[in-house]
Design a protein around this motif. Structure first.
Motif, PDB file in Angstrom:
ATOM      1  N   ALA A   1       5.623   3.753   5.865  1.00  0.00           N
ATOM      2  CA  ALA A   1       5.995   2.323   5.645  1.00  0.00           C
ATOM      3  C   ALA A   1       5.769   2.117   4.461  1.00  0.00           C
ATOM      4  N   GLY A   2       4.915   0.738   3.944  1.00  0.00           N
ATOM      5  CA  GLY A   2       4.645   1.014   2.036  1.00  0.00           C
ATOM      6  C   GLY A   2       5.678   0.465   2.344  1.00  0.00           C
TER       7      GLY A   2
ATOM      8  N   MET B   1       0.511  -5.038   3.164  1.00  0.00           N
ATOM      9  CA  MET B   1      -0.967  -4.331   2.738  1.00  0.00           C
ATOM     10  C   MET B   1      -1.917  -4.944   2.216  1.00  0.00           C
TER      11      MET B   1
ATOM     12  N   ILE C   1       0.002  -7.634   7.644  1.00  0.00           N
ATOM     13  CA  ILE C   1      -0.054  -6.196   8.378  1.00  0.00           C
ATOM     14  C   ILE C   1      -1.670  -6.116   8.298  1.00  0.00           C
TER      15      ILE C   1
ATOM     16  N   GLN D   1      -2.557   8.864   5.515  1.00  0.00           N
ATOM     17  CA  GLN D   1      -2.300   8.898   7.159  1.00  0.00           C
ATOM     18  C   GLN D   1      -1.356   9.665   7.090  1.00  0.00           C
TER      19      GLN D   1
ATOM     20  N   CYS E   1       7.819  -3.018   7.850  1.00  0.00           N
ATOM     21  CA  CYS E   1       8.013  -2.915   6.585  1.00  0.00           C
ATOM     22  C   CYS E   1       9.317  -2.900   6.336  1.00  0.00           C
TER      23      CYS E   1
ATOM     24  N   TYR F   1       8.472   4.130  16.096  1.00  0.00           N
ATOM     25  CA  TYR F   1       8.997   4.235  14.768  1.00  0.00           C
ATOM     26  C   TYR F   1       7.429   3.298  13.119  1.00  0.00           C
ATOM     27  N   HIS F   2       7.355   3.956  12.725  1.00  0.00           N
ATOM     28  CA  HIS F   2       6.787   3.772  11.749  1.00  0.00           C
ATOM     29  C   HIS F   2       7.275   3.711  10.668  1.00  0.00           C
ATOM     30  N   GLY F   3       6.790   2.137  10.094  1.00  0.00           N
ATOM     31  CA  GLY F   3       7.515   1.333   9.278  1.00  0.00           C
ATOM     32  C   GLY F   3       8.712   0.679   9.560  1.00  0.00           C
TER      33      GLY F   3
ATOM     34  N   SER G   1      -1.976  -1.236  12.403  1.00  0.00           N
ATOM     35  CA  SER G   1      -1.084  -0.480  12.694  1.00  0.00           C
ATOM     36  C   SER G   1       0.238  -0.373  14.311  1.00  0.00           C
ATOM     37  N   GLY G   2       1.419   0.689  13.910  1.00  0.00           N
ATOM     38  CA  GLY G   2       2.000   0.510  15.298  1.00  0.00           C
ATOM     39  C   GLY G   2       1.164   0.906  16.216  1.00  0.00           C
TER      40      GLY G   2
ATOM     41  N   GLY H   1       0.402  -1.257  -0.223  1.00  0.00           N
ATOM     42  CA  GLY H   1       0.205   0.500  -0.288  1.00  0.00           C
ATOM     43  C   GLY H   1       0.425   0.935   0.081  1.00  0.00           C
TER      44      GLY H   1
ATOM     45  N   GLN I   1       5.497   9.600  15.477  1.00  0.00           N
ATOM     46  CA  GLN I   1       6.650   8.216  15.419  1.00  0.00           C
ATOM     47  C   GLN I   1       7.165   8.455  13.937  1.00  0.00           C
TER      48      GLN I   1
HETATM   49  N1  PLP Z   1       0.637   2.323   6.063  1.00  0.00           N
HETATM   50  C1  PLP Z   1       0.784   0.939   5.113  1.00  0.00           C
HETATM   51  C2  PLP Z   1       0.777   1.124   3.420  1.00  0.00           C
HETATM   52  C3  PLP Z   1       1.401  -0.357   5.575  1.00  0.00           C
HETATM   53  O1  PLP Z   1       2.363  -1.254   4.542  1.00  0.00           O
HETATM   54  C4  PLP Z   1       2.188  -0.684   7.441  1.00  0.00           C
HETATM   55  C5  PLP Z   1       2.514  -1.585   7.369  1.00  0.00           C
HETATM   56  O2  PLP Z   1       2.412  -1.620   8.290  1.00  0.00           O
HETATM   57  C6  PLP Z   1       1.516   0.633   7.796  1.00  0.00           C
HETATM   58  C7  PLP Z   1       0.956   1.566   7.340  1.00  0.00           C
HETATM   59  C8  PLP Z   1       1.436   0.837   9.447  1.00  0.00           C
HETATM   60  O3  PLP Z   1       3.584   1.185  10.024  1.00  0.00           O
HETATM   61  P1  PLP Z   1       3.586   0.439  11.166  1.00  0.00           P
HETATM   62  O4  PLP Z   1       3.392  -0.614  12.045  1.00  0.00           O
HETATM   63  O5  PLP Z   1       4.842   1.136  11.221  1.00  0.00           O
HETATM   64  O6  PLP Z   1       2.327   1.708  12.034  1.00  0.00           O
END
Ligand code: PLP
Length: 254
Positions: A17-18, A79, A106, A43, A206, A201-203, A109-110, A10, A247
């Protein structure tokens, strides 16, 4: 020439992320990502606000024209967003039985946002786990993928679906100074321990799954690839920076 990793995932506009996480992590670890867009998200580093799954025919077309032209060394799935997308991806993966597949299941989310709910978890379990070489769930995702009672039974349950290896992250208790990742490689179990880096942390998930797919695509054996991906991901978090308000974003050039 860099091996090609076919990435289903995604779009996260922040790039934490993604799809962008895949491209950055895979490139920095020696391979090349080709991305099949499966969802668009709205997001930032605080929340995932909206998710728009891509229509199955578009996922099929994107894959078809890439596969017509390129040989793929590994597949990475991120995703999926809903059951229809899961089924569409599974159909494509089944046409590539010799290609290792790394699945980041997935579901949440974090920050705890629900990214698809129970229906998505059940679809991932039914259609994607049987095709997986390695899955990289965190504890919450494992909980959603298996209703078995204790950890050992959950692992056995997941393996019964046909999934070969499990790299389970974030198994540490919140007060602990270290971060423990458990790995079930066939019958063998191994634990990797890293000093915990405080913060959110964001991603990071991933980054782990993407770098793992990159190493596996470079023919590095699964267990060694897992260690290399964990080392790489730890460094990206250690060097991460606060760019937004919540994050931190991993720095993937390490
Ligand atoms: N958005 C997308 C497109 C993702 O692939 C992910 C992966 O987990 C997330 C959001 C969430 O990321 P996180 O778990 O680091 O918050």
């Amino acid at each position: 020439m860099r091996p090609i990793i076919l990435c289903f995932g995604g779009l996260d506009p922040t790039g934490g992320a993604g799809i962008q996480a895949d491209i950055e992590a895979i490139f920095q670890t020696g391979a090349k990502a080709m991305s099949i867009g499966c969802a668009i998200t709205a997001q930032n580093t605080k929340r995932v606000y909206k998710i728009k799954p891509i229509a199955p025919k578009w996922i099929a077309w994107q894959s078809q024209y890439v596969l017509e032209e390129f040989d793929i060394s590994a597949i990475k799935i991120g995703m999926c967003a809903n059951k229809t997308v899961v089924k569409t991806i599974a159909k494509i993966v089944k046409t590539l039985p010799q290609v290792p597949m790394i699945l980041d299941p997935i579901i949440t989310s974090g920050m705890g946002d629900d990214l698809g709910g129970t229906e998505l978890a059940l679809a991932i379990r039914k259609y994607l786990l049987p095709l997986s070489t390695v899955i990289t769930p965190n504890m919450i995702e494992l909980q959603k993928l298996s209703s078995a009672e204790v950890l050992e039974n959950k692992i056995a349950d997941i393996k019964n679906t046909g999934c070969k290896n499990i790299l389970l992250t974030a198994t540490d208790s919140s007060g602990s100074k270290s971060k423990v990742t458990h790995y079930w490689f066939g019958k063998e179990q191994k634990s990797f321990t890293y000093p915990k880096i405080s913060g959110a942390y964001h991603g990071s998930g991933c980054t782990l799954a993407a770098s793992l797919s990159s190493f596996i695509g470079q023919k590095i054996p699964c267990k060694k690839a897992a260690k290399m991906a964990l080392n790489y991901t730890w460094r990206t978090i250690d060097k991460s920076c606060i760019m937004g308000r919540q994050q931190q974003l991993p720095e993937r050039k390490v």
